[in-house]
Design a protein around this motif. Structure first.
Motif, mmCIF file in Angstrom:
data_model
loop_
_atom_site.group_PDB
_atom_site.id
_atom_site.type_symbol
_atom_site.label_atom_id
_atom_site.label_comp_id
_atom_site.label_asym_id
_atom_site.label_seq_id
_atom_site.Cartn_x
_atom_site.Cartn_y
_atom_site.Cartn_z
ATOM 1 N N LEU A 1 3.488 5.215 16.319
ATOM 2 C CA LEU A 1 4.709 4.371 16.632
ATOM 3 C C LEU A 1 5.684 5.517 15.549
ATOM 4 O O LEU A 1 4.860 6.074 14.281
ATOM 5 N N PRO A 2 6.954 6.070 16.475
ATOM 6 C CA PRO A 2 7.777 6.787 15.261
ATOM 7 C C PRO A 2 7.809 5.592 13.837
ATOM 8 O O PRO A 2 8.211 4.647 14.221
ATOM 9 N N ALA A 3 8.079 6.587 12.141
ATOM 10 C CA ALA A 3 8.161 6.380 11.224
ATOM 11 C C ALA A 3 7.109 5.350 10.900
ATOM 12 O O ALA A 3 6.922 4.686 9.704
ATOM 13 N N PHE A 4 5.766 5.334 11.384
ATOM 14 C CA PHE A 4 4.556 4.082 10.740
ATOM 15 C C PHE A 4 4.272 4.299 9.349
ATOM 16 O O PHE A 4 4.248 6.116 9.342
ATOM 17 N N SER A 5 4.344 3.896 8.930
ATOM 18 C CA SER A 5 3.858 3.855 7.470
ATOM 19 C C SER A 5 2.079 3.370 7.153
ATOM 20 O O SER A 5 1.450 3.911 6.530
ATOM 21 N N PHE A 6 2.292 2.154 7.276
ATOM 22 C CA PHE A 6 0.866 1.314 7.242
ATOM 23 C C PHE A 6 0.625 0.117 7.472
ATOM 24 O O PHE A 6 1.749 -0.154 8.339
ATOM 25 N N SER A 7 0.051 -0.196 8.062
ATOM 26 C CA SER A 7 -0.673 -1.420 8.283
ATOM 27 C C SER A 7 -1.718 -2.184 7.759
ATOM 28 O O SER A 7 -2.354 -1.581 7.022
ATOM 29 N N VAL A 8 -1.954 -3.368 7.888
ATOM 30 C CA VAL A 8 -2.979 -4.399 7.468
ATOM 31 C C VAL A 8 -3.171 -5.514 8.029
ATOM 32 O O VAL A 8 -2.035 -6.161 8.421
ATOM 33 N N VAL A 9 -4.313 -6.092 8.523
ATOM 34 C CA VAL A 9 -4.760 -7.249 8.567
ATOM 35 C C VAL A 9 -5.187 -8.221 8.041
ATOM 36 O O VAL A 9 -6.475 -8.202 6.989
ATOM 37 N N PHE A 10 -5.071 -9.607 7.754
ATOM 38 C CA PHE A 10 -5.388 -10.346 7.217
ATOM 39 C C PHE A 10 -6.360 -11.563 7.654
ATOM 40 O O PHE A 10 -5.652 -11.779 9.000
ATOM 41 N N ASP A 11 -7.144 -12.114 7.085
ATOM 42 C CA ASP A 11 -7.749 -13.158 7.883
ATOM 43 C C ASP A 11 -6.972 -14.599 6.697
ATOM 44 O O ASP A 11 -5.851 -14.349 6.249
ATOM 45 N N ASP A 12 -7.463 -16.048 7.831
ATOM 46 C CA ASP A 12 -6.790 -17.111 7.350
ATOM 47 C C ASP A 12 -6.874 -17.449 5.652
ATOM 48 O O ASP A 12 -6.462 -18.395 6.205
ATOM 49 N N ARG A 13 -7.382 -16.633 5.542
ATOM 50 C CA ARG A 13 -8.237 -17.142 4.002
ATOM 51 C C ARG A 13 -7.093 -16.166 2.918
ATOM 52 O O ARG A 13 -7.038 -16.430 2.289
ATOM 53 N N GLY A 14 -6.793 -14.948 3.607
ATOM 54 C CA GLY A 14 -5.861 -14.420 2.692
ATOM 55 C C GLY A 14 -6.781 -13.018 2.574
ATOM 56 O O GLY A 14 -6.476 -12.094 1.781
ATOM 57 N N ASN A 15 -7.860 -12.605 3.022
ATOM 58 C CA ASN A 15 -8.764 -11.419 2.897
ATOM 59 C C ASN A 15 -7.956 -10.523 3.662
ATOM 60 O O ASN A 15 -8.006 -10.763 5.050
ATOM 61 N N ARG A 16 -8.286 -9.647 3.401
ATOM 62 C CA ARG A 16 -8.020 -7.860 3.706
ATOM 63 C C ARG A 16 -9.248 -7.923 4.936
ATOM 64 O O ARG A 16 -10.492 -7.332 4.323
ATOM 65 N N VAL A 17 -9.157 -7.980 6.184
ATOM 66 C CA VAL A 17 -9.984 -7.437 7.189
ATOM 67 C C VAL A 17 -9.535 -5.573 7.473
ATOM 68 O O VAL A 17 -11.108 -4.999 7.801
ATOM 69 N N ASP A 18 -8.624 -5.503 7.655
ATOM 70 C CA ASP A 18 -8.234 -3.860 8.113
ATOM 71 C C ASP A 18 -7.411 -3.810 7.145
ATOM 72 O O ASP A 18 -6.144 -4.223 7.683
ATOM 73 N N SER A 19 -7.006 -1.619 6.291
ATOM 74 C CA SER A 19 -5.855 -1.747 6.371
ATOM 75 C C SER A 19 -6.221 -0.170 6.466
ATOM 76 O O SER A 19 -7.220 0.247 5.870
ATOM 77 N N THR A 20 -4.609 0.722 6.495
ATOM 78 C CA THR A 20 -4.684 1.721 6.839
ATOM 79 C C THR A 20 -5.072 2.154 4.586
ATOM 80 O O THR A 20 -4.500 1.472 3.553
ATOM 81 N N PRO A 21 -5.232 3.423 4.780
ATOM 82 C CA PRO A 21 -5.613 4.035 2.885
ATOM 83 C C PRO A 21 -3.771 3.734 2.765
ATOM 84 O O PRO A 21 -3.933 3.984 1.518
ATOM 85 N N SER A 22 -2.721 4.114 2.882
ATOM 86 C CA SER A 22 -1.682 4.448 3.135
ATOM 87 C C SER A 22 -0.623 2.928 2.329
ATOM 88 O O SER A 22 0.087 3.141 1.755
ATOM 89 N N THR A 23 -1.390 2.018 2.870
ATOM 90 C CA THR A 23 -0.794 0.601 2.255
ATOM 91 C C THR A 23 -1.039 0.567 1.170
ATOM 92 O O THR A 23 -1.736 0.231 0.397
#
Length: 218
Positions: free
Chosen positions: A78-100
């Motif tokens: 997507l235009p202007a995309f910078s980062f993305s991150v997904v947390f589970d229900d406990r607040g633990n990172r499941v997936d994230s970009t290096p730029s997060t």
């Protein structure tokens, strides 16, 4: 009783209209456009996050990290995309970009409500959306955070400011030309006055190129 000619009245009216037009284009219009652009960008970012969170939901529910990454891969284009991150229900990172950025960790616990805002410290447009788990854990809620740069918004705002200033300058120039009538009605403009007028205009860094008319009657 002081009598004001029709021409003088028209000059005053036109001058006021010109000043109002200039004020609108220089002060109000750019600010309003910037506010509208920000509001549209925030709404769009929130909608993107909500759509992506729905697509991520099955993968997060099953713990399939490869599928989560595949879904978010589409978001990265997507235009202007910078980062993305997904947390589970406990607040633990499941997936994230290096730029997060590190501060995103504070968004790990979602209350089930999507939101989008521009972070003042970095100027980043942040969209946060809940990721509702599917069966057999429909009561669990993860979080998706997507960041966008705001350079496009800032550029559009600058362009609108430049446009407003340009239109205001044009209106001002037109107002100067249409408002220079210091010779009584019925008298031809003397060459000396025209030369003096030209000198004042050129002294201000402008050019005196055209005399539209000589007021000889009303």
């Amino acid at each position: 009783m002081l009598r004001i000619s029709i021409k003088t009245k028209l000059i005053v009216i036109i001058s006021l209209l010109m000043l109002s037009f200039i004020a609108f284009n220089v002060a109000y219009y750019p600010v309003r456009e910037k506010r509208n652009l920000r509001a549209q960008a925030i709404l769009s970012a929130r909608q993107v996050a909500e759509t992506a969170s729905y697509a991520v939901s099955p993968a997060l529910s099953s713990g399939n990290q490869a599928e989560i990454a595949e879904v978010l891969d589409g978001v990265k284009h997507l235009p202007a995309f910078s980062f993305s991150v997904v947390f589970d229900d406990r607040g633990n990172r499941v997936d994230s970009t290096p730029s997060t950025p590190a501060w995103v960790g504070t968004s790990g616990h979602n209350q089930g409500v999507s939101q989008a805002f521009i972070r003042p410290e970095s100027g980043t447009l942040v969209a946060v959306a809940p990721v509702f788990f599917r069966e057999p854990h429909p009561d669990r809620v993860g979080t998706l955070v997507i960041g966008f740069t705001t350079e496009g918004i800032q550029k559009a705002a600058r362009d609108n400011v430049a446009l407003g200033l340009g239109m205001g300058a044009v209106a001002l120039l037109l107002g100067i030309v249409s408002a220079i009538y210091d010779v009584p009605v019925g008298e031809v403009w003397p060459v000396e006055k025209l030369q003096s007028l030209r000198d004042r205009i050129e002294g201000a860094g402008l050019k005196f190129e055209v005399v539209e008319s000589i007021p000889t009657h009303e």
